[in-house]
Scaffold this active site. Structure first.
Site, PDB file in Angstrom:
ATOM      1  N   ARG A  56       0.822  -1.224   0.000  1.00 46.18           N
ATOM      2  CA  ARG A  56       0.000   0.000   0.000  1.00 46.18           C
ATOM      3  C   ARG A  56       0.850   1.266   0.000  1.00 46.18           C
ATOM      4  O   ARG A  56       0.461   2.277   0.607  1.00 46.18           O
ATOM      5  CB  ARG A  56      -0.914   0.042   1.229  1.00 46.18           C
ATOM      6  CG  ARG A  56      -2.043  -0.950   1.221  1.00 46.18           C
ATOM      7  CD  ARG A  56      -3.237  -0.407   0.462  1.00 46.18           C
ATOM      8  NE  ARG A  56      -4.271  -1.435   0.395  1.00 46.18           N
ATOM      9  CZ  ARG A  56      -5.292  -1.505   1.243  1.00 46.18           C
ATOM     10  NH1 ARG A  56      -5.452  -0.586   2.161  1.00 46.18           N
ATOM     11  NH2 ARG A  56      -6.152  -2.471   1.134  1.00 46.18           N
ATOM     12  N   ARG A  60      -3.027   6.929   1.331  1.00 43.99           N
ATOM     13  CA  ARG A  60      -3.448   8.161   2.003  1.00 43.99           C
ATOM     14  C   ARG A  60      -2.442   8.771   2.958  1.00 43.99           C
ATOM     15  O   ARG A  60      -2.607   9.914   3.378  1.00 43.99           O
ATOM     16  CB  ARG A  60      -4.778   7.922   2.715  1.00 43.99           C
ATOM     17  CG  ARG A  60      -5.952   7.890   1.751  1.00 43.99           C
ATOM     18  CD  ARG A  60      -7.204   7.381   2.411  1.00 43.99           C
ATOM     19  NE  ARG A  60      -7.030   5.975   2.746  1.00 43.99           N
ATOM     20  CZ  ARG A  60      -7.968   5.209   3.283  1.00 43.99           C
ATOM     21  NH1 ARG A  60      -9.147   5.709   3.582  1.00 43.99           N
ATOM     22  NH2 ARG A  60      -7.733   3.944   3.536  1.00 43.99           N
ATOM     23  N   ARG A 113      -6.607  12.428  -4.590  1.00 42.27           N
ATOM     24  CA  ARG A 113      -7.891  11.906  -4.099  1.00 42.27           C
ATOM     25  C   ARG A 113      -8.919  13.001  -3.842  1.00 42.27           C
ATOM     26  O   ARG A 113     -10.114  12.750  -3.811  1.00 42.27           O
ATOM     27  CB  ARG A 113      -7.672  11.085  -2.822  1.00 42.27           C
ATOM     28  CG  ARG A 113      -7.285   9.661  -3.069  1.00 42.27           C
ATOM     29  CD  ARG A 113      -8.463   8.820  -3.574  1.00 42.27           C
ATOM     30  NE  ARG A 113      -9.217   8.244  -2.473  1.00 42.27           N
ATOM     31  CZ  ARG A 113     -10.476   8.500  -2.187  1.00 42.27           C
ATOM     32  NH1 ARG A 113     -11.147   9.366  -2.915  1.00 42.27           N
ATOM     33  NH2 ARG A 113     -11.085   7.904  -1.196  1.00 42.27           N
ATOM     34  N   ASP A 126      -6.672  -2.397  -7.277  1.00 48.69           N
ATOM     35  CA  ASP A 126      -7.159  -3.093  -6.085  1.00 48.69           C
ATOM     36  C   ASP A 126      -7.444  -4.545  -6.447  1.00 48.69           C
ATOM     37  O   ASP A 126      -7.757  -4.841  -7.601  1.00 48.69           O
ATOM     38  CB  ASP A 126      -8.432  -2.433  -5.544  1.00 48.69           C
ATOM     39  CG  ASP A 126      -8.704  -2.899  -4.116  1.00 48.69           C
ATOM     40  OD1 ASP A 126      -8.111  -2.333  -3.184  1.00 48.69           O
ATOM     41  OD2 ASP A 126      -9.472  -3.864  -3.946  1.00 48.69           O
ATOM     42  N   TYR A 133     -14.892 -11.850  -0.282  1.00 45.55           N
ATOM     43  CA  TYR A 133     -15.549 -10.561  -0.529  1.00 45.55           C
ATOM     44  C   TYR A 133     -16.852 -10.743  -1.307  1.00 45.55           C
ATOM     45  O   TYR A 133     -17.853 -10.086  -1.043  1.00 45.55           O
ATOM     46  CB  TYR A 133     -14.624  -9.617  -1.304  1.00 45.55           C
ATOM     47  CG  TYR A 133     -13.604  -8.948  -0.423  1.00 45.55           C
ATOM     48  CD1 TYR A 133     -13.968  -7.874   0.391  1.00 45.55           C
ATOM     49  CD2 TYR A 133     -12.295  -9.382  -0.369  1.00 45.55           C
ATOM     50  CE1 TYR A 133     -13.047  -7.253   1.215  1.00 45.55           C
ATOM     51  CE2 TYR A 133     -11.358  -8.765   0.451  1.00 45.55           C
ATOM     52  CZ  TYR A 133     -11.742  -7.705   1.241  1.00 45.55           C
ATOM     53  OH  TYR A 133     -10.841  -7.102   2.061  1.00 45.55           O
TER      54      TYR A 133
HETATM   55  O1  CP3 Z   1       0.006  -1.812  -2.368  1.00 46.07           O
HETATM   56  C1  CP3 Z   1      -0.257  -0.873  -3.148  1.00 46.07           C
HETATM   57  O2  CP3 Z   1       0.110   0.306  -2.964  1.00 46.07           O
HETATM   58  C2  CP3 Z   1      -0.960  -1.213  -4.456  1.00 46.07           C
HETATM   59  C3  CP3 Z   1      -2.351  -1.038  -4.514  1.00 46.07           C
HETATM   60  C4  CP3 Z   1      -3.256  -1.914  -3.643  1.00 46.07           C
HETATM   61  C5  CP3 Z   1      -4.429  -1.400  -3.045  1.00 46.07           C
HETATM   62  N1  CP3 Z   1      -5.098  -2.437  -2.461  1.00 46.07           N
HETATM   63  C6  CP3 Z   1      -4.859  -0.002  -3.106  1.00 46.07           C
HETATM   64  C7  CP3 Z   1      -5.923   0.470  -2.204  1.00 46.07           C
HETATM   65  C8  CP3 Z   1      -3.199  -3.276  -3.358  1.00 46.07           C
HETATM   66  C9  CP3 Z   1      -2.124  -4.279  -3.698  1.00 46.07           C
HETATM   67  C10 CP3 Z   1      -4.377  -3.597  -2.615  1.00 46.07           C
HETATM   68  C11 CP3 Z   1      -4.683  -4.958  -2.178  1.00 46.07           C
HETATM   69  C12 CP3 Z   1      -5.885  -5.194  -1.372  1.00 46.07           C
HETATM   70  N2  CP3 Z   1      -7.083  -4.550  -1.444  1.00 46.07           N
HETATM   71  C13 CP3 Z   1      -5.988  -6.228  -0.429  1.00 46.07           C
HETATM   72  C14 CP3 Z   1      -4.929  -7.260  -0.111  1.00 46.07           C
HETATM   73  C15 CP3 Z   1      -3.911  -6.757   0.821  1.00 46.07           C
HETATM   74  C16 CP3 Z   1      -4.356  -6.467   2.220  1.00 46.07           C
HETATM   75  O3  CP3 Z   1      -4.468  -5.277   2.545  1.00 46.07           O
HETATM   76  O4  CP3 Z   1      -4.597  -7.411   2.970  1.00 46.07           O
HETATM   77  C17 CP3 Z   1      -7.276  -6.164   0.115  1.00 46.07           C
HETATM   78  C18 CP3 Z   1      -7.839  -7.068   1.189  1.00 46.07           C
HETATM   79  C19 CP3 Z   1      -7.964  -5.106  -0.539  1.00 46.07           C
HETATM   80  C20 CP3 Z   1      -9.371  -4.691  -0.350  1.00 46.07           C
HETATM   81  C21 CP3 Z   1      -9.484  -3.283   0.063  1.00 46.07           C
HETATM   82  N3  CP3 Z   1      -9.224  -2.207  -0.758  1.00 46.07           N
HETATM   83  C22 CP3 Z   1      -9.899  -2.775   1.308  1.00 46.07           C
HETATM   84  C23 CP3 Z   1     -10.265  -3.619   2.511  1.00 46.07           C
HETATM   85  C24 CP3 Z   1      -9.889  -1.381   1.208  1.00 46.07           C
HETATM   86  C25 CP3 Z   1     -10.384  -0.381   2.207  1.00 46.07           C
HETATM   87  C26 CP3 Z   1      -9.394  -0.128   3.300  1.00 46.07           C
HETATM   88  C27 CP3 Z   1      -9.026   1.343   3.300  1.00 46.07           C
HETATM   89  O5  CP3 Z   1      -7.853   1.587   3.551  1.00 46.07           O
HETATM   90  O6  CP3 Z   1      -9.902   2.177   3.094  1.00 46.07           O
HETATM   91  C28 CP3 Z   1      -9.419  -1.038  -0.077  1.00 46.07           C
HETATM   92  C29 CP3 Z   1      -9.227   0.321  -0.598  1.00 46.07           C
HETATM   93  C30 CP3 Z   1      -7.850   0.647  -1.093  1.00 46.07           C
HETATM   94  N4  CP3 Z   1      -7.086  -0.165  -1.899  1.00 46.07           N
HETATM   95  C31 CP3 Z   1      -7.148   1.852  -0.872  1.00 46.07           C
HETATM   96  C32 CP3 Z   1      -5.946   1.754  -1.577  1.00 46.07           C
HETATM   97  C33 CP3 Z   1      -4.869   2.783  -1.703  1.00 46.07           C
HETATM   98  C34 CP3 Z   1      -7.677   3.062  -0.121  1.00 46.07           C
HETATM   99  C35 CP3 Z   1      -8.489   3.860  -1.079  1.00 46.07           C
HETATM  100  C36 CP3 Z   1      -8.594   5.336  -0.763  1.00 46.07           C
HETATM  101  O7  CP3 Z   1      -9.511   5.714  -0.027  1.00 46.07           O
HETATM  102  O8  CP3 Z   1      -7.808   6.142  -1.297  1.00 46.07           O
END
Ligand code: CP3
Length: 342
Positions: free
Chosen positions: A27, A31, A40, A76, A153
């Site tokens: 990640r 943010r 964003r 994602d 999911y």
């Molecule tokens: O790692 C990176 O920088 C690459 C991009 C990436 C994202 N999500 C961007 C993201 C990757 C590889 C993921 C994987 C992901 N997404 C996983 C597996 C890894 C882990 O965390 O266990 C899972 C379970 C998800 C599902 C997901 N996406 C959730 C649960 C959330 C919400 C949590 C949150 O932080 O709000 C997301 C949203 C998400 N995916 C964000 C980002 C940068 C936040 C979005 C935002 O509001 O800007």
């Protein structure tokens, strides 16, 4: 031409143990970065994922700022579920929603198979753009969610808690569970294959929720399909990393998946993992993301501990044990990097 032998990240995945290991963060585009928050403010999360120019820009942000050894494509794990037929939304602060969820054979049979070149062309375009823009020595990681995690999911309709629906389906309706896992497996292997064809130098498979399973269930319901995916992708000859959140009880099973690199959760002991995986499989990890909320001395000590434990034989990539938290101060990442690079 990109020469992967010159990439520290790739060398470590292949088994090199470097005094200063390569580093990137799960990640890393997110943010906690002011430049990401600025993007964003103008665009929704899914808009960024769906737009190659924006996705490319935010992928590069953390590499520019910190000189990370690898970039991970901004997207994602849930994105490829959309062309399969999922109605995906990200509500502000509440995480992903899939509405309606998928729970019956009838609903699951309607799931479409995905042709990445048509249905996810914007992702492959982002991969090509990022690869063009990245410095030659920085690796680009393509990724996908693993079938069980994606299934969780889809069946729960959002963040799986407490996993009642996915586990009920798994235990009670093997026909539906198998339809779902098989369709996801097909999507995962074609999608990851196309990412590599488009320029990704390595891949990572995220199996966040497999850690909620007992090892015998993991062996029955998860291991066979993960093994098949890595077996199918082996000939592409790129490092393949596998991450299971909360997976310390599954290390022997993870060893059988055929991955080249194991991304360790922060609870896991690196020396214990090394004992189990030997030097054939590289390790990645595993600083507790909350350590970066601590003071300078704590951060430095915790980084030192990991570096010490990971030194010796066997490839090692420095990373966190899960995604970086949005509240993380940028200065903490700088301290962490200073301790790693000296
Ligand atoms: O790692 C990176 O920088 C690459 C991009 C990436 C994202 N999500 C961007 C993201 C990757 C590889 C993921 C994987 C992901 N997404 C996983 C597996 C890894 C882990 O965390 O266990 C899972 C379970 C998800 C599902 C997901 N996406 C959730 C649960 C959330 C919400 C949590 C949150 O932080 O709000 C997301 C949203 C998400 N995916 C964000 C980002 C940068 C936040 C979005 C935002 O509001 O800007």
């Amino acid at each position: 031409m990109v020469d992967t032998k010159k990439m520290k990240y790739i060398r470590a995945c292949r088994g090199d143990n470097m005094k200063v290991p390569p580093v990137w963060l799960m990640r890393q585009a997110g943010r906690y970065l002011p430049e990401y928050r600025a993007v964003r403010e103008k665009y929704e999360f899914l808009e960024i994922c769906n737009n190659p120019e924006l996705a490319c820009e935010v992928t590069l942000q953390p590499v520019r700022r910190f000189g990370f050894d690898a970039a991970i494509l901004f997207s994602d794990i849930l994105i490829p579920l959309v062309p399969m037929g999922a109605n995906l939304a990200f509500g502000n602060g509440e995480g992903p929603r899939i509405n309606p969820p998928f729970r019956s054979v009838n609903e699951l049979e309607k799931l479409k198979s995905v042709n990445p070149e048509e249905d996810l062309d914007f992702v492959l375009k982002s991969v090509r753009m990022v690869r063009r823009e990245l410095p030659a020595e920085v690796a680009l990681i393509g990724f996908c969610g693993a079938p069980f995690t994606l299934a969780s999911y889809m069946v729960e309709g959002g963040r799986p808690n407490p996993f009642a629906n996915i586990k009920a389906l798994m235990y009670k309706d093997p026909e539906a569970f198998t339809i779902l896992i098989d369709k996801l497996k097909d999507m995962v292997r074609t999608y990851l294959g196309e990412m590599v064809n488009s320029g990704a130098d390595a891949i990572q498979l995220f199996d966040t929720w497999a850690g909620t399973l007992h090892s015998s269930d993991y062996k029955t319901y998860v291991l066979p399909c993960v093994k098949e995916i890595f077996e199918d992708l082996k000939d592409l000859d790129v490092p393949m990393t596998y991450f299971v959140h909360n997976g310390s009880h599954l290390l022997y099973e993870i060893k059988e998946t055929g991955c080249n690199v194991v991304s360790l959760d922060w609870r896991c002991s690196i020396s214990e993992a090394r004992r189990i995986f030997g030097t054939e499989i590289a390790l990645q990890g595993n600083l507790d993301p909350t350590a970066l909320l601590g003071d300078e001395k704590t951060i430095r000590n915790k980084v030192k501990e990991i570096l010490q434990e990971a030194s010796g034989d066997g490839g090692f990539v420095f990373n966190l044990g899960h995604g970086i938290l949005p509240v993380t101060p940028v200065s903490s990442v700088e301290i962490m990097l200073d301790e790693i690079r000296g």
